[in-house]
Design a protein around this motif. Sequence first.
Motif, PDB file in Angstrom:
ATOM      1  N   CYS A 293       2.670   2.102   6.028  1.00  0.00           N
ATOM      2  CA  CYS A 293       2.353   1.253   4.641  1.00  0.00           C
ATOM      3  C   CYS A 293       2.956  -0.304   4.578  1.00  0.00           C
ATOM      4  O   CYS A 293       3.660  -0.638   5.499  1.00  0.00           O
ATOM      5  CB  CYS A 293       3.030   1.887   3.409  1.00  0.00           C
ATOM      6  SG  CYS A 293       4.760   2.102   3.711  1.00  0.00           S
TER       7      CYS A 293
ATOM      8  N   LEU B  13      -3.897  11.433  -4.830  1.00  0.00           N
ATOM      9  CA  LEU B  13      -4.608  10.701  -3.753  1.00  0.00           C
ATOM     10  C   LEU B  13      -5.884  10.526  -4.256  1.00  0.00           C
ATOM     11  O   LEU B  13      -6.618   9.293  -4.215  1.00  0.00           O
ATOM     12  CB  LEU B  13      -4.918  11.299  -2.424  1.00  0.00           C
ATOM     13  CG  LEU B  13      -3.260  11.555  -1.639  1.00  0.00           C
ATOM     14  CD1 LEU B  13      -3.481  12.291  -0.336  1.00  0.00           C
ATOM     15  CD2 LEU B  13      -2.919  10.109  -1.386  1.00  0.00           C
TER      16      LEU B  13
ATOM     17  N   THR C 296       0.823  -1.037   0.031  1.00  0.00           N
ATOM     18  CA  THR C 296      -0.048  -0.041   0.162  1.00  0.00           C
ATOM     19  C   THR C 296       0.943   1.070  -0.056  1.00  0.00           C
ATOM     20  O   THR C 296       2.271   1.261   0.379  1.00  0.00           O
ATOM     21  CB  THR C 296      -0.916  -0.002   1.294  1.00  0.00           C
ATOM     22  OG1 THR C 296      -0.073  -0.038   2.651  1.00  0.00           O
ATOM     23  CG2 THR C 296      -1.779  -1.291   1.288  1.00  0.00           C
ATOM     24  N   ASP C 297       0.196   2.080  -0.469  1.00  0.00           N
ATOM     25  CA  ASP C 297       0.817   3.502  -0.034  1.00  0.00           C
ATOM     26  C   ASP C 297       0.917   4.040   1.122  1.00  0.00           C
ATOM     27  O   ASP C 297       0.109   3.680   1.885  1.00  0.00           O
ATOM     28  CB  ASP C 297       0.120   4.705  -0.921  1.00  0.00           C
ATOM     29  CG  ASP C 297       0.404   4.674  -2.429  1.00  0.00           C
ATOM     30  OD1 ASP C 297       1.356   3.971  -2.973  1.00  0.00           O
ATOM     31  OD2 ASP C 297      -0.456   4.824  -3.473  1.00  0.00           O
ATOM     32  N   ARG C 298       1.814   5.142   1.528  1.00  0.00           N
ATOM     33  CA  ARG C 298       2.085   5.584   3.059  1.00  0.00           C
ATOM     34  C   ARG C 298       0.449   6.070   3.193  1.00  0.00           C
ATOM     35  O   ARG C 298       0.044   7.065   2.534  1.00  0.00           O
ATOM     36  CB  ARG C 298       3.161   6.383   3.211  1.00  0.00           C
ATOM     37  CG  ARG C 298       4.406   5.640   3.073  1.00  0.00           C
ATOM     38  CD  ARG C 298       5.690   6.561   3.161  1.00  0.00           C
ATOM     39  NE  ARG C 298       5.666   7.490   4.226  1.00  0.00           N
ATOM     40  CZ  ARG C 298       6.844   8.230   4.391  1.00  0.00           C
ATOM     41  NH1 ARG C 298       7.771   8.334   3.851  1.00  0.00           N
ATOM     42  NH2 ARG C 298       6.850   8.707   5.666  1.00  0.00           N
ATOM     43  N   THR C 299      -0.001   5.886   4.392  1.00  0.00           N
ATOM     44  CA  THR C 299      -1.258   6.392   4.782  1.00  0.00           C
ATOM     45  C   THR C 299      -0.872   7.238   6.209  1.00  0.00           C
ATOM     46  O   THR C 299       0.193   6.812   6.892  1.00  0.00           O
ATOM     47  CB  THR C 299      -2.433   5.390   4.974  1.00  0.00           C
ATOM     48  OG1 THR C 299      -1.976   4.469   6.081  1.00  0.00           O
ATOM     49  CG2 THR C 299      -2.655   4.976   3.856  1.00  0.00           C
TER      50      THR C 299
ATOM     51  N   THR D   4       2.807   7.454  10.287  1.00  0.00           N
ATOM     52  CA  THR D   4       2.501   7.106   8.799  1.00  0.00           C
ATOM     53  C   THR D   4       3.041   5.695   8.514  1.00  0.00           C
ATOM     54  O   THR D   4       3.939   5.258   9.224  1.00  0.00           O
ATOM     55  CB  THR D   4       3.669   8.017   7.878  1.00  0.00           C
ATOM     56  OG1 THR D   4       3.508   9.558   8.220  1.00  0.00           O
ATOM     57  CG2 THR D   4       3.445   7.938   6.343  1.00  0.00           C
TER      58      THR D   4
ATOM     59  N   GLN E 235      -1.065  17.217   8.512  1.00  0.00           N
ATOM     60  CA  GLN E 235      -2.055  15.909   8.188  1.00  0.00           C
ATOM     61  C   GLN E 235      -3.512  16.537   8.143  1.00  0.00           C
ATOM     62  O   GLN E 235      -4.098  15.914   7.394  1.00  0.00           O
ATOM     63  CB  GLN E 235      -1.873  15.066   9.496  1.00  0.00           C
ATOM     64  CG  GLN E 235      -0.619  14.135   9.270  1.00  0.00           C
ATOM     65  CD  GLN E 235      -0.438  12.867  10.331  1.00  0.00           C
ATOM     66  OE1 GLN E 235      -1.507  12.556  10.858  1.00  0.00           O
ATOM     67  NE2 GLN E 235       0.787  12.203  10.440  1.00  0.00           N
TER      68      GLN E 235
END
Length: 305
Positions: free
Chosen positions: A92, A298, A45-48, A90, A251
Amino acid sequence: MKEMNELRDQTNREEFVERLARMMTADGVEEPQPGLRLARASKPTDRTFGVSRPSVCVIAQGAKEIFLGDIRYRYDAEHYMIASLEMPVTGCVIEASPDRPYLSVRLELDPALIGSVMIESGLPSPSNPGDARAVFVSRLESDLLDAMVRLVRLLDKPAEAAVLLPLVKREIAFRLLMGPQGERLRHLPMLGGHSHRIAKAVDRLRRDFDQSVSMEGLAQDLGMSTSAFHHHFKTVMSMSPLQFQKLLRLQQARQLMLGESLDAASAGYRVGYDDPSHFSRDYKRHFGDAPMRDVERLRQLAVAD
């Protein structure tokens, strides 16, 4: 004896994966019990960006990375992760595939439960007030793995879970306290040392992230000198109070641009930035792209998924 332990570990790991795979047939997160979250991902996954509560995360399959400030923590099926404060992180998934999806269990840690187990077990308060990092990773030991498997097993037995789940959670707390990072875990909020003060500071900064907060005044409110406050905050959070406040603002601004379609200048102003160019520079430094380009990327990812 060694061969028996290895066989038990292998059996537990296979059951851990099998049960979570059966419960989580689609990617996402589920919460079958309050404070207990199961997660699945069939690809990296992408960094969330989000807020991590005090919790322990044990991975059955795959691997994940989280970042607290500039520090990276990696954990997998051989290692567990503990977060001892509520904080922005953060993260992923870095190892996952349709054949071997990422599967994990996250259990929130109640400070009152940790304190109760400490008292019952005769464990002392932390001997080193400065050794209080908010995130740490350790090797997953056999007894902790066994307890986590029994925790997941109870999710298929609601009648038994009502009685046994609190006992298994208590055992997990005990295993963590007796493990290699047990002394750090004793720094959960309100258990003594400086961590409870830093927890109050974190709460204040989270609540008033868009306000101009005097760090000297905050330190005084906590009964600490300014230098001691900065030192202990950085020890626990791996970043300074001002860096933490900036991370919260960025954020929140990202969420405002995504959720309310605000432009960059408006979002920056809403979170406490007076200078749009300053906001854009900080945003790009943290997220890797200019605000509106990042938000558009995004949105495109969301449509593709």
